[in-house]
Design an enzyme around this catalytic site. Structure first.
Site, short mmCIF file in Angstrom:
data_model
loop_
_atom_site.label_atom_id
_atom_site.label_comp_id
_atom_site.label_asym_id
_atom_site.label_seq_id
_atom_site.Cartn_x
_atom_site.Cartn_y
_atom_site.Cartn_z
CG ASN A 16 -1.76 1.22 1.35
OD1 ASN A 16 -1.79 2.06 0.44
ND2 ASN A 16 -2.46 1.36 2.47
CD1 TRP A 17 3.83 1.22 -2.85
CD2 TRP A 17 3.56 2.27 -4.81
NE1 TRP A 17 4.59 0.56 -3.78
CE2 TRP A 17 4.44 1.19 -4.99
CE3 TRP A 17 3.24 3.07 -5.91
CZ2 TRP A 17 5.01 0.88 -6.23
CZ3 TRP A 17 3.81 2.77 -7.16
CH2 TRP A 17 4.69 1.69 -7.30
CE LYS A 18 -0.27 3.16 4.77
NZ LYS A 18 -0.23 3.24 6.21
CG HIS A 105 -5.90 1.84 5.17
ND1 HIS A 105 -5.50 2.74 6.12
CD2 HIS A 105 -4.87 0.98 4.99
CE1 HIS A 105 -4.25 2.45 6.48
NE2 HIS A 105 -3.85 1.39 5.81
CD GLU A 107 -3.13 5.40 6.71
OE1 GLU A 107 -3.10 5.42 5.47
OE2 GLU A 107 -2.22 4.89 7.41
CD GLU A 177 -3.50 -2.41 7.16
OE1 GLU A 177 -2.44 -2.69 6.59
OE2 GLU A 177 -4.06 -1.31 7.03
N GLY A 183 2.43 2.37 10.84
CA GLY A 183 3.40 3.47 10.72
C GLY A 183 4.07 3.85 12.02
CB SER A 223 5.15 -1.70 12.10
OG SER A 223 4.76 -0.35 12.31
N GLY A 244 2.86 -1.12 4.27
CA GLY A 244 2.91 0.31 3.98
C GLY A 244 4.35 0.73 3.70
N GLY A 245 4.99 1.31 4.70
CA GLY A 245 6.33 1.90 4.53
C GLY A 245 7.33 0.99 3.82
P1 13P Z 1 2.97 0.43 7.69
O1 13P Z 1 3.49 -0.86 7.12
O2 13P Z 1 3.71 1.64 7.22
O3 13P Z 1 2.83 0.35 9.18
O4 13P Z 1 1.47 0.61 7.12
C1 13P Z 1 0.61 -0.47 7.17
C2 13P Z 1 -0.59 -0.13 6.38
O5 13P Z 1 -1.35 0.77 6.75
C3 13P Z 1 -0.83 -0.87 5.14
O6 13P Z 1 -2.09 -0.63 4.63
#
Ligand code: 13P
Length: 262
Positions: A16-18, A105, A107, A177, A183, A223, A244-245
């Site tokens: 997930n590149w956000k 998600h 977010e 999640e 994050g 994470s 994510g990251g």
């Molecule tokens: P991180 O891996 O950066 O914690 O993010 C997870 C995420 O929200 C994937 O959708």
């Protein structure tokens, strides 16, 4: 029996590149990933890259010559078309041959006030347009500390996706999640994640059947990185990750893909 079930379930790593990477950066990261996946990753894992809308058309085109990697959106609107300035519908996403979409998600729930009801409409729209929803659920730290996390997760499932009939539900991927792990560098321990994944699978079995539950891929996100992925993916109910990251660096992401037990 366990081996048989694990064999049946798809193992998936989704990035997930956000809201990261400009157009050129995204296309170049995608090209790096597909080349590394083709060269180094042997196995039946499914890899999905969920980019922002600006990359989708280009990387979906590139993905046609790389069958091991698919492309997904990070959101879709719940209606087909109309006066919703700034939104993108499931049918528009389908029109560029994208196959997946993240829905729910945390977010989106937190910053865009997406309720379980709206999310359930988004899931319907996605399925109608042959997109596979990666449906996210997860509790906040406060909910975990208050010991309400099981209730929260249960209502996210029942209000978000348990209205689907069995044939539709079988098309979903679920991602657990925990909001407190996203994050933050605070990963759920493999035991904590396994406990929740097992709970989710039991809820699916209660709502549908054990066979449906056994076939549903449940991903962990929060994470997850190349150092902790192997321990997480070794757990019987964890079928991969939503990253994510660590999905923004090709080497780290490919190392995560290689972290399934042999
Ligand atoms: P991180 O891996 O950066 O914690 O993010 C997870 C995420 O929200 C994937 O959708």
């Amino acid at each position: 029996m366990l081996d048989k079930i694990n064999f049946m379930r798809k193992k998936i790593v989704a990035g997930n590149w956000k809201m990261n990477l400009n157009y050129t950066e995204g296309v170049s990261l995608f090209s790096e990933i597909v080349n590394m996946v083709n060269d180094e990753v042997i196995g039946n894992q499914k890899v999905v890259i969920c980019s922002s809308f600006i990359h989708l058309s280009a990387i979906s085109h590139l993905a046609k010559s790389h069958p091991k990697v698919s492309v997904g959106a990070q959101n879709c609107h719940q209606t087909q078309s109309g006066a919703y300035t700034g939104e993108v519908s499931a049918s528009m996403i389908q029109s560029i041959e994208v196959k997946y979409v993240i829905i729910g998600h945390s977010e989106r729930r937190q910053y865009f006030s997406e309720t379980n009801l709206i999310l359930s409409e988004k899931v319907d729209a996605a399925l109608k347009h042959e997109l596979t929803p990666i449906f996210c659920i997860g509790e906040t730290l406060e909910q975990r500390n208050n010991n309400t996390h099981f209730t929260v997760l249960k209502s996210q499932l029942s209000e978000g996706v348990f209205n689907l009939d069995e044939s539709e539900f079988k098309k979903l991927i679920i991602a657990y999640e925990p909001v407190w792990a996203i994050g933050t560098g605070l990963t759920a321990s493999p035991e904590q994640a396994q406990e929740i994944h097992e709970f989710i699978r039991k809820e699916i079995a209660v709502q549908y059947t054990q066979a449906v539950a056994d076939e549903c891929s449940i991903l962990y996100g929060g994470s997850c990185n190349s150092k902790n992925a192997a321990e997480l993916f070794a757990k019987p109910d964890i079928d991969g990750g939503l990253i994510g990251g660590a999905s923004l660096k090709s080497r780290d992401f490919v190392d995560i893909i290689k972290s399934f037990p042999k």
